[in-house]
Design a protein around this motif. Structure first.
Motif, short mmCIF file in Angstrom:
data_model
loop_
_atom_site.label_atom_id
_atom_site.label_comp_id
_atom_site.label_asym_id
_atom_site.label_seq_id
_atom_site.Cartn_x
_atom_site.Cartn_y
_atom_site.Cartn_z
N SER A 262 31.76 41.96 39.18
CA SER A 262 32.29 43.02 39.93
C SER A 262 32.35 42.47 41.34
O SER A 262 33.23 42.71 42.26
N HIS A 263 31.33 41.94 41.92
CA HIS A 263 31.24 41.36 43.29
C HIS A 263 32.32 40.30 43.43
O HIS A 263 33.13 40.26 44.29
N TYR A 264 32.60 39.52 42.72
CA TYR A 264 33.56 38.15 42.59
C TYR A 264 34.97 38.83 42.54
O TYR A 264 35.94 38.56 43.46
N SER A 265 35.02 39.54 41.38
CA SER A 265 36.37 40.02 41.01
C SER A 265 37.24 41.06 42.02
O SER A 265 38.25 40.94 42.39
N VAL A 266 36.13 41.81 42.64
CA VAL A 266 36.83 42.77 43.84
C VAL A 266 37.33 42.00 44.95
O VAL A 266 38.42 42.29 45.48
N ILE A 267 36.62 41.03 45.34
CA ILE A 267 37.07 40.18 46.55
C ILE A 267 38.21 39.42 46.16
O ILE A 267 39.19 39.42 46.96
N GLN A 268 38.20 38.76 44.91
CA GLN A 268 39.45 38.08 44.44
C GLN A 268 40.80 39.01 44.56
O GLN A 268 42.02 38.72 44.64
N ALA A 269 40.51 40.37 44.04
CA ALA A 269 41.77 41.36 44.13
C ALA A 269 42.18 41.67 45.37
O ALA A 269 43.26 41.74 45.74
N LEU A 270 41.23 42.17 46.29
CA LEU A 270 41.62 42.56 47.51
C LEU A 270 41.85 41.77 48.61
O LEU A 270 42.56 42.14 49.63
N GLU A 271 41.75 40.57 48.60
CA GLU A 271 41.98 39.45 49.59
C GLU A 271 43.49 39.10 49.36
O GLU A 271 43.71 38.73 50.77
N GLN A 272 44.17 39.86 48.74
CA GLN A 272 45.65 39.81 48.49
C GLN A 272 46.07 40.87 49.42
O GLN A 272 47.12 40.79 50.03
N ALA B 238 34.40 52.60 43.00
CA ALA B 238 33.40 51.74 42.23
C ALA B 238 34.05 50.76 41.15
O ALA B 238 35.39 51.00 40.72
N ALA B 239 33.82 49.68 41.01
CA ALA B 239 34.16 48.81 40.16
C ALA B 239 33.52 48.90 38.90
O ALA B 239 32.23 48.60 38.69
N LEU B 240 34.42 48.77 37.71
CA LEU B 240 33.83 49.48 36.38
C LEU B 240 34.62 48.41 35.54
O LEU B 240 35.83 47.98 35.53
N PHE B 241 33.82 48.08 34.29
CA PHE B 241 34.59 47.23 33.38
C PHE B 241 34.06 47.48 32.05
O PHE B 241 33.10 48.47 31.95
N ASN B 242 34.80 47.30 30.82
CA ASN B 242 34.66 47.35 29.62
C ASN B 242 34.20 48.94 29.28
O ASN B 242 34.99 49.75 29.73
N GLY B 243 33.50 49.63 28.65
CA GLY B 243 33.13 51.07 28.27
C GLY B 243 33.29 51.92 29.53
O GLY B 243 34.02 52.79 29.36
#
Length: 291
Positions: A121-131, A162-167
């Protein structure tokens, strides 16, 4: 010889393979350990302790997984070997309450977003929001980074996003929480210690059978999510509405992907300078595909 230790990790494949007897059918002498529900998912629940720190301390399973960014660094530092014959993809997103005034990703500028430290969630949030915004506008909080805890705080109205994944992703979706932006990310497998390579092959052949079953009839298997959710959430869960979650892709995690990801981590300063290791694909990874 010690039994091969299997530990599920927030996904369906191990549960399907276990209950359908695929591990045994492959001739794997194994022990199945459920460690998530029994500890309420708290593999790492302290501030600034996340997936990387749990790998650094050592994991019980012979094969485990984490977001590919963290596995890259952990393997580069000699804590495990990235298993490069496959990877997986986990549905993920940043969620807000149904009535939240946050309508678009740009509205998240400055908003505290709960993520797991040095976790997917740490990396993927940055990756998504830096756009959408400069780095100074991305406000991550690690105070309640454990996946179930940050989901719970969102449901209780104590967390703005909050960043959430899977279940947990599917439960928030079921309850009407709104996904502001998708943050789907790659997960890498890693080999801990020195298990028999043939056992590793048996394990993944069983998971391949389970993945086929999930692809064919996902609705038959989403009930397995209950096996990893703490009991306090069960009454609100309708897993018949949920999706299949993380999907294992039986294609190589290539040198190019490794090197691009390692470079991205370094550019974003997620680890202190000089602490990431050499980033050498050949020494960090292992492949059994030729065997």
């Amino acid at each position: 010889m010690a039994k091969f230790v299997i530990e599920p990790h927030f996904r369906l494949q191990e549960w399907v393979a276990e209950e359908k007897g695929y591990f045994g059918a492959e001739g794997l002498d194994y022990e199945f350990r459920e460690l998530i529900r029994s500890t309420e998912g708290q593999h790492h629940n302290k501030v600034n302790e996340g997936a990387f720190q749990s790998i650094e301390k050592g994991r019980a399973a012979d094969v485990s997984c984490a977001c590919h960014w963290t596995v890259n660094v952990a393997a580069s530092r000699g804590h495990a070997k990235l298993y490069s014959d496959l990877y997986s993809v986990a549905p993920s997103g940043i969620f807000v309450a149904p009535g939240s005034g946050i309508k678009s990703p740009a509205d998240l500028a400055g908003v505290a977003i709960s993520v797991g430290y040095q976790s997917g969630s740490h990396y993927s949030v940055i990756q998504a929001l830096e756009q959408y915004m400069p780095a100074r506008g991305i406000n991550l909080t690690f105070e309640d980074g454990m996946l179930f805890r940050r989901m719970e705080l969102l449901l209780e109205g104590k967390s703005a996003a909050a960043a959430l994944f899977n279940g947990p992703y599917y439960l928030a979706e079921q309850l009407g929480y709104r996904k502001v932006i998708d943050t789907t990310f790659m997960i890498a497998a890693m080999i801990n210690g020195d298990p028999d390579p043939e056992d590793v092959k048996r394990y993944f052949r069983a998971l391949k059978k389970a993945q086929r079953d999930i692809d064919l009839r996902p609705e038959l298997y989403t009930h397995y999510y209950r096996n990893e959710f703490p009991d306090r959430f069960h009454a609100m869960m309708d897993t018949r509405r949920w999706g299949p979650g993380e999907r294992i892709v039986f294609e190589p995690y290539s040198r190019e992907v490794y090197e691009q990801s390692f470079e991205w981590i370094a550019q974003h300063g997620i680890f202190e300078a000089g602490t990431m290791g050499a980033g050498n694909y050949d020494s960090a990874t292992v492949s059994l595909s030729a065997g």
